[in-house]
Design an enzyme around this catalytic site. Structure first.
Site, PDB file in Angstrom:
ATOM      1  N   TYR A   1       0.821  -1.222   0.000  1.00  0.00           N
ATOM      2  CA  TYR A   1       0.000   0.000   0.000  1.00  0.00           C
ATOM      3  C   TYR A   1       0.855   1.272   0.000  1.00  0.00           C
ATOM      4  O   TYR A   1       0.338   2.363  -0.235  1.00  0.00           O
ATOM      5  CB  TYR A   1      -0.958   0.040   1.202  1.00  0.00           C
TER       6      TYR A   1
ATOM      7  N   HIS B   1       0.557 -11.788   1.534  1.00  0.00           N
ATOM      8  CA  HIS B   1      -0.488 -10.958   0.906  1.00  0.00           C
ATOM      9  C   HIS B   1      -1.236 -11.714  -0.192  1.00  0.00           C
ATOM     10  O   HIS B   1      -2.460 -11.638  -0.287  1.00  0.00           O
ATOM     11  CB  HIS B   1       0.167  -9.687   0.344  1.00  0.00           C
TER      12      HIS B   1
HETATM   13  N1  LIG Z   1      -5.517  -8.781   1.400  1.00  0.00           N
HETATM   14  C1  LIG Z   1      -5.857  -8.236   0.251  1.00  0.00           C
HETATM   15  O1  LIG Z   1      -5.473  -8.711  -0.838  1.00  0.00           O
HETATM   16  C2  LIG Z   1      -6.719  -7.020   0.248  1.00  0.00           C
HETATM   17  C3  LIG Z   1      -7.314  -6.588  -0.956  1.00  0.00           C
HETATM   18  C4  LIG Z   1      -8.143  -5.462  -0.919  1.00  0.00           C
HETATM   19  C5  LIG Z   1      -8.346  -4.782   0.283  1.00  0.00           C
HETATM   20  N2  LIG Z   1      -7.729  -5.204   1.428  1.00  0.00           N
HETATM   21  C6  LIG Z   1      -7.911  -4.469   2.717  1.00  0.00           C
HETATM   22  O2  LIG Z   1      -9.306  -4.334   2.946  1.00  0.00           O
HETATM   23  C7  LIG Z   1      -9.617  -2.944   3.116  1.00  0.00           C
HETATM   24  C8  LIG Z   1     -11.014  -2.650   2.633  1.00  0.00           C
HETATM   25  O3  LIG Z   1     -11.153  -2.908   1.260  1.00  0.00           O
HETATM   26  P1  LIG Z   1     -11.317  -1.725   0.182  1.00  0.00           P
HETATM   27  O4  LIG Z   1     -10.716  -0.503   0.724  1.00  0.00           O
HETATM   28  O5  LIG Z   1     -10.782  -2.222  -1.100  1.00  0.00           O
HETATM   29  O6  LIG Z   1     -12.903  -1.620  -0.008  1.00  0.00           O
HETATM   30  P2  LIG Z   1     -14.172  -1.378   0.960  1.00  0.00           P
HETATM   31  O7  LIG Z   1     -13.760  -1.118   2.343  1.00  0.00           O
HETATM   32  O8  LIG Z   1     -15.135  -2.477   0.668  1.00  0.00           O
HETATM   33  O9  LIG Z   1     -14.805  -0.090   0.302  1.00  0.00           O
HETATM   34  C9  LIG Z   1     -14.258   1.172   0.425  1.00  0.00           C
HETATM   35  C10 LIG Z   1     -15.293   2.141  -0.130  1.00  0.00           C
HETATM   36  O10 LIG Z   1     -16.433   2.140   0.747  1.00  0.00           O
HETATM   37  C11 LIG Z   1     -16.776   3.483   1.052  1.00  0.00           C
HETATM   38  N3  LIG Z   1     -17.304   3.548   2.421  1.00  0.00           N
HETATM   39  C12 LIG Z   1     -16.648   3.279   3.591  1.00  0.00           C
HETATM   40  N4  LIG Z   1     -17.473   3.417   4.626  1.00  0.00           N
HETATM   41  C13 LIG Z   1     -18.681   3.775   4.138  1.00  0.00           C
HETATM   42  C14 LIG Z   1     -19.930   4.058   4.724  1.00  0.00           C
HETATM   43  N5  LIG Z   1     -20.127   3.985   6.043  1.00  0.00           N
HETATM   44  N6  LIG Z   1     -20.961   4.411   3.910  1.00  0.00           N
HETATM   45  C15 LIG Z   1     -20.789   4.480   2.572  1.00  0.00           C
HETATM   46  N7  LIG Z   1     -19.628   4.211   1.943  1.00  0.00           N
HETATM   47  C16 LIG Z   1     -18.566   3.858   2.724  1.00  0.00           C
HETATM   48  C17 LIG Z   1     -15.516   4.290   0.896  1.00  0.00           C
HETATM   49  O11 LIG Z   1     -15.849   5.564   0.469  1.00  0.00           O
HETATM   50  P3  LIG Z   1     -15.448   6.882   1.312  1.00  0.00           P
HETATM   51  O12 LIG Z   1     -13.982   7.037   1.123  1.00  0.00           O
HETATM   52  O13 LIG Z   1     -16.273   7.911   0.603  1.00  0.00           O
HETATM   53  O14 LIG Z   1     -15.865   6.669   2.724  1.00  0.00           O
HETATM   54  C18 LIG Z   1     -14.793   3.531  -0.225  1.00  0.00           C
HETATM   55  O15 LIG Z   1     -15.187   4.019  -1.488  1.00  0.00           O
HETATM   56  C19 LIG Z   1      -8.507  -2.251   2.334  1.00  0.00           C
HETATM   57  O16 LIG Z   1      -8.429  -0.873   2.651  1.00  0.00           O
HETATM   58  C20 LIG Z   1      -7.324  -3.063   2.723  1.00  0.00           C
HETATM   59  O17 LIG Z   1      -6.870  -2.695   4.013  1.00  0.00           O
HETATM   60  C21 LIG Z   1      -6.947  -6.317   1.431  1.00  0.00           C
END
Ligand SMILES: NC(=O)c1ccc[n+]([C@@H]2O[C@H](COP(=O)([O-])OP(=O)(O)OC[C@H]3O[C@@H](n4cnc5c(N)ncnc54)[C@H](OP(=O)(O)O)[C@@H]3O)[C@@H](O)[C@H]2O)c1
Length: 277
Positions: free
Chosen positions: A47, A109
């Site tokens: 990241y 990862h």
């Molecule tokens: N291990 C892996 O391979 C892997 C892969 C992907 C992700 N991850 C981890 O998982 C975490 C989460 O996944 P992600 O960031 O891809 O997607 P996510 O958390 O499913 O979605 C993030 C989106 O949701 C919105 N959001 C957050 N809270 C909200 C709420 N209360 N109401 C409405 N919209 C909301 C955010 O917008 P706003 O910014 O407008 O709030 C953003 O656009 C990552 O940050 C990372 O740490 C791990």
């Protein structure tokens, strides 16, 4: 804060995802999250924000009068650094950037067909024995790879971090995690923004005075997973934590369950399908 227990680890059920958070916005989000009551932060070498996550963590601990041990910190080693020497270097650099002598959870990862799994699992277990991480685990492992990893590991593994949200069917890999006593950490629990606006989730949320996003998180928590939604917005940070005051009924859980599809992924894996979860 509820915790998810697995193989000796106590993982706070709601964590802050930090993928895409950069610079001062990342520092501020991590600090604000700790002030609101978050006790679990998820980052990764990939990241490119471990220094900012570390800065937010240290600022947040001081501001909220918390001890280091109050917060569960996860980082990950990316799939092009899984040869033993590269893995160790990546972890040491992560600790340096985070300004921590050790982390709480270290994950592979993504798996890769290019490095024997035994080599990487060996160095992952070594990191735990050396005290550089309290717990170890994997991410994006299939049921088959998980069986293999558990056989190779000489230390218990705490979690498999995988994509889980209402639109994706992960039944098989979740069953494999349960079989081996690993927890499931649900990444993309809001399907990267596809959850808000979904008719079923909005309707169920309305009945509880909650948003579709809160329903999605609660749906996952009620299945015993931990969730790591990502946001830097103060109102969303607070909303994602404010879900302990409602429960979804069995009928609501079942209805949400009808939304899942085998092809419902929002993340494109970097590998061929047999390496995907
Ligand atoms: N291990 C892996 O391979 C892997 C892969 C992907 C992700 N991850 C981890 O998982 C975490 C989460 O996944 P992600 O960031 O891809 O997607 P996510 O958390 O499913 O979605 C993030 C989106 O949701 C919105 N959001 C957050 N809270 C909200 C709420 N209360 N109401 C409405 N919209 C909301 C955010 O917008 P706003 O910014 O407008 O709030 C953003 O656009 C990552 O940050 C990372 O740490 C791990």
């Amino acid at each position: 804060m509820n915790v998810v227990e697995a193989n000796g680890a106590r993982i706070p059920a709601i964590g802050l995802g930090t993928l895409g958070l950069k610079d001062a916005a990342c520092v501020d989000a991590v600090k604000a999250a700790l002030g609101l009551g978050y006790r679990h932060i998820d980052t990764a070498e990939r990241y490119g924000n471990e220094a900012q996550v570390g800065e937010g963590l240290h600022q947040g601990l001081a501001a909220a009068g918390l001890k280091r041990d109050d917060v569960f910190v996860t980082t990950k080693v990316y799939h092009h650094k899984l040869v033993a020497a590269d893995f160790e270097r990546s972890l040491d650099e992560s600790l340096k950037k985070l300004r921590l002598p050790s982390i709480d959870l270290l994950l592979i990862h993504w798996p890769t067909p290019k490095v024997p799994l035994g080599e990487t699992i060996g160095v992952l277990c070594k990191a735990k024995r050396e005290g550089k991480t309290k717990h170890i685990g994997v991410a994006n492992f299939t049921a088959t790879l998980l069986d293999e990893a558990v056989k190779l590991a000489t230390e218990p593994m705490a979690t498999n971090q995988i994509e889980v949200h209402p639109f994706l069917d992960q039944t098989k890999v979740i069953a494999a995690c349960r079989k081996h006593g690993l927890s499931v950490t649900a990444y993309c629990p809001l399907a990267r923004g596809k959850v808000p606006g979904n008719e079923v989730l909005e309707r169920i949320g309305k009945a509880h005075g909650k948003s579709a996003a809160q329903v999605s998180l609660q749906y996952l928590l009620q299945q015993g997973m931990s969730v790591i939604p990502r946001t830097a917005k103060p109102d969303h940070l607070a909303a994602n934590l404010a879900i302990s005051d409602f429960k979804l009924s069995d009928a609501e859980m079942n209805e949400i369950g009808t939304l899942r599809r085998p092809d419902g992924r929002v993340v494109n894996p970097p590998h061929a399908p047999q390496w995907d979860s």
